[in-house]
Each structure stands twice: as structure tokens, then as C-alpha cells.
Design an enzyme around this catalytic site. Structure first.
Site, PDB file in Angstrom:
ATOM      1  CD  GLN A   6      47.890  15.849  18.305  1.00 37.54           C
ATOM      2  OE1 GLN A   6      46.812  15.572  17.575  1.00 37.54           O
ATOM      3  NE2 GLN A   6      47.570  17.260  18.031  1.00 37.54           N
ATOM      4  CE1 TYR A  15      51.379  17.963  19.785  1.00 42.56           C
ATOM      5  CE2 TYR A  15      49.924  19.503  18.841  1.00 42.56           C
ATOM      6  CZ  TYR A  15      51.151  18.458  18.821  1.00 42.56           C
ATOM      7  OH  TYR A  15      51.928  18.779  17.785  1.00 42.56           O
ATOM      8  CB  SER A  16      44.454  17.941  25.247  1.00 34.83           C
ATOM      9  OG  SER A  16      44.178  18.733  23.502  1.00 34.83           O
ATOM     10  CD  GLU A  41      44.619  18.452  12.641  1.00 37.32           C
ATOM     11  OE1 GLU A  41      44.282  19.266  13.538  1.00 37.32           O
ATOM     12  OE2 GLU A  41      45.063  17.238  13.020  1.00 37.32           O
ATOM     13  CG  ASN A  59      32.237  24.721  16.134  1.00 38.91           C
ATOM     14  OD1 ASN A  59      33.325  23.920  16.230  1.00 38.91           O
ATOM     15  ND2 ASN A  59      31.144  24.330  15.899  1.00 38.91           N
ATOM     16  CD  GLU A  60      31.956  26.618  22.114  1.00 38.34           C
ATOM     17  OE1 GLU A  60      30.736  26.264  22.222  1.00 38.34           O
ATOM     18  OE2 GLU A  60      32.734  25.654  21.852  1.00 38.34           O
TER      19      GLU A  60
END
Length: 389
Positions: A127, A129-130, A246, A371-372
Site C-alpha cells: 500500500q 499511501y504515506s 480497518e 494515537n494523537e
């Protein structure tokens, strides 16, 4: 031969029994409860092909495309039993991302070509994406795709690309236009053959010295325009759609459950239950795990009833990942000076991979939306607080 029947017609308990019985008989023993959390395709290909031959590789695909066609309730059972039985994770970007994307948005030619090759294992997907400056803020991506006749020319870089070094295709988000006022506009989904000239993969070793993640570089990579999924410049909605499922499973209690069983095994062997301080800390971890399981079940009931999960599901991912870290930290406390050892710790009830689990627990607070970011989603989507950016 692939087996087809209406699995959704069974009760959850009936389906659980059928699935459990077949997996226990067919999942190779040496692949159960693997120390390695993200094995490469060659390491688990035997299990991949057994699932494909049975027709159980792709639980959410419609049966007409070779899947099981499970509804939300049966899929939850599938995932729960998979974890309970210690099945190895297979490289699943083709099953969980590319396949569903093509089934919903792809052309018939794309479905006919790509879907069978995902099931056969001929195509192994990752994948894309980032990027270095576009991770949680994915809309800032800069990898470009310029139209050149019947092709696009792709230039740029992706990072934290899971298992790219064992993949031969990548589901790629690219920027095809910079004229739009909103950053989410002008993004397109491309299917890219990673054996194409100009595509380079560089593994990134993690804390456990495993190459789960990679950098992928694109230097004038030529991609047929026929490999665009959906409409050009409209890929943002597609990217969000395939990630929606997800959210609940990132908060599934399977990892903390596995870790606390290892903590109990180690604590029993090292006499930690004779220490009132440990007992108090253990009791809090155990109660938190009960709470996590109850929260997961609450969201699962929404899916079973055909509902749609809201922004509050983000609390699962935060709770689960932080609990996993706290359990593995306590495991190292119990291990004492042995905590420094990379090798498994021996107990009378079996080995405990304490340091391996501790290092593995570092990543879940980052991947799948840090998590932020999840806290920001809760602040805006649940509490109605204003955006800080």
C-alpha cells in the site's frame, strides 16, 4: 476446489465451530503463534494457498469473485478465531485493500485481470499511501503522476510501506492535479507494477531488526492509464472508503490477550504472584482488558445490526495499543535482569518472547493513524471541539 455456501445463513456459533475445526486441522503447526508478527509471503505461502483453495482467503469478497461473502457478524467471528488459533498473518493488502477497491470501483477488465491473481498469490500487493511529509496528514502527499499519452509518468517517494520488499504490485496514491483549492482534490489511485523500470525499494529495519517497512522511490515510472481506479483526481474518496473497515479491528483485543497470557506464564514461573505490588498491577491490567473486550463487543454489535460506526470507534485503537504497551512493560519488570535478552525466556509452561512483544508493542500507537490523530478525531467528532489545525 473453492467451497461456496451461504455462510451467513449459519448462526455465529455454528460458523465459529466450522471455521475453528477446519483451521485446527489445516493451519500448519509450525506457523501457529509465530514469533514474527509480519512474515513475508514466502514464509506463509503454504497457508495462503490452503485458504485460497478452500475459498476462505478473502472473507469479505462476494462469492462471485472467489470470496466468502461474510457479513459483519461472521467476519468478526473469522477474525476472533484467527487470532485465538494463532494463525499467521498473511500479506493481506491485496485481500483487504486492492481487492475490495476493485470490486467496488474497478472496471470489469481490472477485476478480471487482478482479482484471480490476488487469490493465486501471483500478485502480492503493498500500500503506497504515506510519504516523508504526508503520513497522518495524507492529503499533503506530493508523489506526482503526469499524463503522457496512454500512460502516466510517476515521480516521488513513499515511506513506511509495509512489506514492499516482498510485493510486486503497489496500490498507489498520486497527485494528478495541483489546481484544486482543497488538498483532497487532485489525488488519483494507480495500480503500479513494481517490476517497472524506475521503481526502487529500500527496506527500513525496525527495532527487532526486521524489515516490515520500506521506502519506495519512483523515478519516471511509466504506468498505463488503464491502471487508474475510479476517476482521475477523485481518488481521495476511494482511499478513505477502503480503509473504513480497518477501524474496529485496529482495536481488537487479540494482541493484549496474547500478551497477558505470556505475562501470566512468566509471572507464575518467576513467583511474581507472591508480590502484592505485582498482583495489584496485574489486576488493573486484567480489568482493563475486560473493559477493552466489552468495548469491542459494543462496537461489534453495531456492525452485526447493520449499523455504521461513528468517530467514537477511535477510542478502541487508543485503548488497545496503550494497554498492549503497558502489559509488555510489566512483562519486562517481571523478567528483571533477563529483560535485556532478545531470546525467548524459558518457563515450565513454555517460552515467553518478552522482549519481542515489548518491541512489537511500540508500533501500534503509530500505524493505522497515530494515537494523537485518533485523539483529534475523538475531540472533533465526539466532543465537538474546534480543530487545532
Amino acid at each position: 476446489m473453492s467451497e461456496q455456501q451461504d455462510w451467513n445463513a449459519l448462526s455465529d456459533d455454528q460458523f465459529r465451530a466450522v471455521f475453528r475445526s477446519w483451521v485446527e486441522a489445516n493451519c500448519p503447526a509450525h506457523l501457529r503463534f509465530m514469533r514474527k508478527q509480519r512474515p513475508v509471503f514466502d514464509e506463509v505461502s503454504e497457508w495462503y494457498h490452503k485458504l485460497a483453495d478452500k475459498g476462505w482467503l478473502s472473507p469479505l469478497w462476494p462469492q462471485e469473485y472467489g470470496g466468502m461473502g461474510l457479513d459483519a457478524a461472521k467476519h468478526i467471528v473469522y477474525v476472533e478465531e484467527w487470532a485465538r488459533l494463532g494463525c499467521p498473518r498473511i500479506p493481506d493488502h491485496g485481500i483487504g485493500l486492492t481487492g475490495p477497491l476493485l470490486i467496488q470501483y474497478g472496471t470489469q477488465a481490472q477485476k478480471d485481470f487482478f482479482l484471480p491473481r490476488i487469490l493465486s498469490g501471483e500478485h502480492v500487493w503493498c500500500q503506497g499511501y504515506s510519504e516523508p511529509n504526508a503520513g497522518s496528514d495524507l492529503a499533503s502527499l506530493r508523489t506526482s503522476a503526469r499524463r503522457d499519452g496512454d500512460d502516466f509518468i510517476v515521480n516521488g517517494q513513499k515511506i513506511w510501506t509495509t512489506l514492499a520488499h516482498c510485493a510486486n504490485w503497489i496500490l498507489l496514491l498520486v497527485r494528478t492535479s495541483t489546481d484544486e483549492a482543497k488538498r483532497q482534490k487532485g489525488i488519483t489511485v494507480l495500480l503500479v507494477d513494481m517490476t517497472t523500470a524506475g521503481c526502487t525499494v529500500r527496506p527500513i529495519p525496525n527495532l527487532r531488526n526486521e524489515a516490515d517497512f520500506c521506502e519506495v522511490f519512483f523515478d519516471n515510472v511509466r504506468v498505463p492509464a488503464a491502471n487508474v481506479v475510479g476517476e482521475i483526481d477523485q481518488g481521495w474518496a476511494l482511499a478513505k472508503a477502503v480503509l473504513g473497515h480497518e477501524r474496529i479491528f485496529l482495536g481488537a483485543p487479540s494482541r493484549p490477550e496474547y500478551a497477558i497470557k505470556r505475562l501470566e506464564r512468566l509471572a507464575q514461573d518467576r513467583g511474581a504472584f507472591d508480590d502484592p505490588g505485582f498482583v495489584a498491577r496485574y489486576a488493573k491490567l486484567r480489568l482493563d482488558l475486560y473493559d477493552l473486550s466489552a468495548a469491542f463487543e459494543r462496537f461489534a454489535r453495531v456492525l452485526r445490526a447493520g449499523g455504521v460506526l461513528g468517530a467514537d470507534v477511535s477510542v478502541l485503537k487508543i485503548f488497545c495499543s496503550e494497554l498492549y504497551q503497558r502489559i509488555t512493560e510489566e512483562m519486562l519488570t517481571v523478567a528483571g535482569e533477563e529483560a535485556r535478552l532478545w531470546d525467548d525466556l524459558h518457563t515450565g509452561a513454555g517460552d515467553v518472547d518478552a522482549m519481542n512483544l515489548y518491541l512489537d508493542s511500540r508500533a501500534p500507537t503509530i500505524f493505522g493513524g497515530s494515537n494523537e490523530i485518533q485523539k483529534g478525531v475523538l475531540a472533533k467528532g465526539v466532543l465537538g471541539l474546534p480543530s487545532s489545525f
